[in-house]
Design a protein around this motif. Structure first.
Motif, PDB file in Angstrom:
ATOM      1  N   GLN A 137      19.209 -18.946 -14.465  1.00 25.48           N
ATOM      2  CA  GLN A 137      17.940 -18.346 -14.052  1.00 25.48           C
ATOM      3  C   GLN A 137      18.180 -17.191 -13.078  1.00 25.48           C
ATOM      4  O   GLN A 137      17.544 -16.135 -13.172  1.00 25.48           O
ATOM      5  CB  GLN A 137      17.063 -19.416 -13.380  1.00 25.48           C
ATOM      6  CG  GLN A 137      15.678 -18.907 -12.976  1.00 25.48           C
ATOM      7  CD  GLN A 137      14.909 -19.926 -12.144  1.00 25.48           C
ATOM      8  OE1 GLN A 137      15.441 -20.463 -11.173  1.00 25.48           O
ATOM      9  NE2 GLN A 137      13.675 -20.211 -12.546  1.00 25.48           N
ATOM     10  N   GLN A 139      20.926 -15.313 -12.814  1.00 25.06           N
ATOM     11  CA  GLN A 139      21.540 -14.192 -13.531  1.00 25.06           C
ATOM     12  C   GLN A 139      20.492 -13.404 -14.313  1.00 25.06           C
ATOM     13  O   GLN A 139      20.539 -12.170 -14.366  1.00 25.06           O
ATOM     14  CB  GLN A 139      22.641 -14.716 -14.462  1.00 25.06           C
ATOM     15  CG  GLN A 139      23.868 -15.216 -13.708  1.00 25.06           C
ATOM     16  CD  GLN A 139      24.872 -15.917 -14.603  1.00 25.06           C
ATOM     17  OE1 GLN A 139      24.541 -16.417 -15.684  1.00 25.06           O
ATOM     18  NE2 GLN A 139      26.120 -15.968 -14.159  1.00 25.06           N
ATOM     19  N   GLU A 140      19.554 -14.113 -14.915  1.00 26.53           N
ATOM     20  CA  GLU A 140      18.486 -13.437 -15.662  1.00 26.53           C
ATOM     21  C   GLU A 140      17.594 -12.629 -14.714  1.00 26.53           C
ATOM     22  O   GLU A 140      17.189 -11.510 -15.036  1.00 26.53           O
ATOM     23  CB  GLU A 140      17.643 -14.472 -16.425  1.00 26.53           C
ATOM     24  CG  GLU A 140      18.378 -15.119 -17.589  1.00 26.53           C
ATOM     25  CD  GLU A 140      17.561 -16.209 -18.251  1.00 26.53           C
ATOM     26  OE1 GLU A 140      16.450 -16.513 -17.740  1.00 26.53           O
ATOM     27  OE2 GLU A 140      18.025 -16.771 -19.272  1.00 26.53           O
ATOM     28  N   ALA A 141      17.300 -13.185 -13.544  1.00 25.28           N
ATOM     29  CA  ALA A 141      16.454 -12.489 -12.571  1.00 25.28           C
ATOM     30  C   ALA A 141      17.129 -11.222 -12.057  1.00 25.28           C
ATOM     31  O   ALA A 141      16.489 -10.175 -11.917  1.00 25.28           O
ATOM     32  CB  ALA A 141      16.125 -13.422 -11.408  1.00 25.28           C
ATOM     33  N   ALA A 143      19.493  -9.515 -13.643  1.00 27.50           N
ATOM     34  CA  ALA A 143      19.611  -8.580 -14.764  1.00 27.50           C
ATOM     35  C   ALA A 143      18.308  -7.821 -15.015  1.00 27.50           C
ATOM     36  O   ALA A 143      18.326  -6.669 -15.471  1.00 27.50           O
ATOM     37  CB  ALA A 143      20.034  -9.323 -16.021  1.00 27.50           C
ATOM     38  N   SER A 144      17.185  -8.438 -14.698  1.00 28.40           N
ATOM     39  CA  SER A 144      15.881  -7.817 -14.961  1.00 28.40           C
ATOM     40  C   SER A 144      15.313  -7.079 -13.741  1.00 28.40           C
ATOM     41  O   SER A 144      14.200  -6.563 -13.803  1.00 28.40           O
ATOM     42  CB  SER A 144      14.875  -8.872 -15.422  1.00 28.40           C
ATOM     43  OG  SER A 144      14.632  -9.827 -14.396  1.00 28.40           O
ATOM     44  N   THR A 145      16.097  -7.014 -12.665  1.00 23.51           N
ATOM     45  CA  THR A 145      15.627  -6.380 -11.432  1.00 23.51           C
ATOM     46  C   THR A 145      16.599  -5.288 -10.991  1.00 23.51           C
ATOM     47  O   THR A 145      17.733  -5.589 -10.616  1.00 23.51           O
ATOM     48  CB  THR A 145      15.495  -7.414 -10.291  1.00 23.51           C
ATOM     49  OG1 THR A 145      14.737  -8.538 -10.750  1.00 23.51           O
ATOM     50  CG2 THR A 145      14.819  -6.796  -9.080  1.00 23.51           C
ATOM     51  N   PRO A 146      16.178  -4.033 -11.012  1.00 19.83           N
ATOM     52  CA  PRO A 146      17.065  -2.953 -10.558  1.00 19.83           C
ATOM     53  C   PRO A 146      17.359  -3.066  -9.061  1.00 19.83           C
ATOM     54  O   PRO A 146      16.583  -3.640  -8.296  1.00 19.83           O
ATOM     55  CB  PRO A 146      16.268  -1.678 -10.856  1.00 19.83           C
ATOM     56  CG  PRO A 146      15.209  -2.088 -11.833  1.00 19.83           C
ATOM     57  CD  PRO A 146      14.894  -3.520 -11.511  1.00 19.83           C
ATOM     58  N   VAL A 171      13.695 -10.743  -6.711  1.00 20.66           N
ATOM     59  CA  VAL A 171      14.524 -11.792  -7.315  1.00 20.66           C
ATOM     60  C   VAL A 171      14.145 -13.162  -6.759  1.00 20.66           C
ATOM     61  O   VAL A 171      14.009 -14.142  -7.499  1.00 20.66           O
ATOM     62  CB  VAL A 171      16.029 -11.508  -7.076  1.00 20.66           C
ATOM     63  CG1 VAL A 171      16.875 -12.737  -7.419  1.00 20.66           C
ATOM     64  CG2 VAL A 171      16.485 -10.319  -7.906  1.00 20.66           C
ATOM     65  N   LYS A 174      11.317 -14.736  -8.417  1.00 15.11           N
ATOM     66  CA  LYS A 174      11.485 -15.118  -9.825  1.00 15.11           C
ATOM     67  C   LYS A 174      12.253 -16.425 -10.016  1.00 15.11           C
ATOM     68  O   LYS A 174      12.353 -16.916 -11.139  1.00 15.11           O
ATOM     69  CB  LYS A 174      12.226 -14.008 -10.573  1.00 15.11           C
ATOM     70  CG  LYS A 174      11.488 -12.686 -10.658  1.00 15.11           C
ATOM     71  CD  LYS A 174      12.346 -11.636 -11.358  1.00 15.11           C
ATOM     72  CE  LYS A 174      11.643 -10.284 -11.439  1.00 15.11           C
ATOM     73  NZ  LYS A 174      12.494  -9.256 -12.107  1.00 15.11           N
TER      74      LYS A 174
END
Length: 296
Positions: A137, A139-141, A143-146, A171, A174
């Motif tokens: 979870q 890592q996904e957060a 990856a989706s946050t610059p 992050v 999330k």
């Protein structure tokens, strides 16, 4: 055959009494501190005593830890101790390279001093330690946050994220985390946001002579053992913006047959991280001359 690693802690392990034992029990310590003061413009002895600067401020913390750890290295070597591998956590990597004789004390201190100055001057960043989370979870957060990265992978249940404050907070919004602890730092260390500081630091780094390591080194950004001076310098060049891959470091040491490690420096932070990652590696603290003498 038993293999031993020397591990060196970084910022956060400092405390005011860390020089006291060395000054009373290790004669070369006073001269080393005087040598360091000529480079730094301030005394680590006075800093630990609270008379100069602030030991918990990056500008003073990093050189002070390097001095203490270098003295413990010298004392170990004088007694015939050797390592099969060396590694350091963030700042601790500089003490590891000193132990491996990649550079001399003065060169290492000048590098650490400049690193500390640049990191102390960094701004607009935030770092938060996370304890108890779902790694997928997280890592996904990320990856989706610059503008936020995984800065320190300390052990399976503890990491540090680093980036712009809004990105770090995004992050955190999330994911589910048992505990989130903001770190008292001036910038987003070990992230691409340190690129400008890293570029400035690289200028000094290029001027320094690095030698082949006498012990294989596992660097933070690439925990694959090497003795090659050029490879070590290239990896160190990336350290300020790259992640501290400590979990991978522990696994690499275990895979290489390391069963015992010395944590050389104040505190027992690394012992805890190693225990939670590779419990088959036993870690002994070497923070004082008494603890050192009991080993050799």
């Amino acid at each position: 055959m038993t293999k031993t690693a020397w591990l060196f802690p970084g910022q956060g392990s400092q405390h005011p009494e860390m020089m006291a034992d060395l000054l009373t029990a290790y004669p070369p310590a006073k001269e080393r501190c005087e040598q360091a003061a000529a480079v730094l413009g301030w005394s680590v002895i006075d800093c630990c005593a609270g008379r100069v600067g602030n030991l918990d401020q990056t500008l003073y913390t990093q050189p002070s830890l390097f001095i203490v750890e270098s003295l413990l290295v010298d004392a170990l070597k004088e007694r015939g101790a050797k390592a099969d591998f060396v590694a350091g956590h963030s700042l601790g990597e500089y003490a590891a390279l000193y132990a491996a004789e990649v550079f001399d004390f003065t060169t290492g201190l000048k590098l650490v001093q400049r690193r500390a100055e640049l990191m102390n001057a960094a701004g607009d960043g935030k770092m938060v330690a996370l304890i108890g989370f779902d790694r997928e979870q997280l890592q996904e957060a990320i990856a989706s946050t610059p503008n936020v990265v995984l800065a320190n992978d300390n052990h399976p249940g503890q990491v540090v994220i680093s980036g712009l404050p809004a990105a770090v907070d995004a992050v955190l919004g999330k994911i589910k985390v048992k505990r989130a602890v903001p770190l008292n730092v001036s910038g987003a260390f070990h992230s691409p946001l340190m690129a400008e500081a890293a570029a400035t630091f690289a200028t000094l780094l290029e001027e320094c002579t690095f030698h082949e390591a006498i012990f294989p080194v596992l660097n933070n950004v690439e925990p694959e053992p090497t003795t090659d001076a050029a490879v070590i310098k290239a990896r160190l060049r990336s350290q300020m913006t790259g992640s501290v891959r400590w979990v991978e470091t522990c696994h690499a040491l275990a895979a290489a047959g390391v069963t015992h490690a010395l944590e050389i420096g104040p505190g027992t932070v690394l012992a805890g991280l190693v225990k939670r990652t590779t419990p088959e590696i036993n870690v002994t603290s070497v923070a004082t001359m008494a603890s050192l003498e009991s080993l050799v």
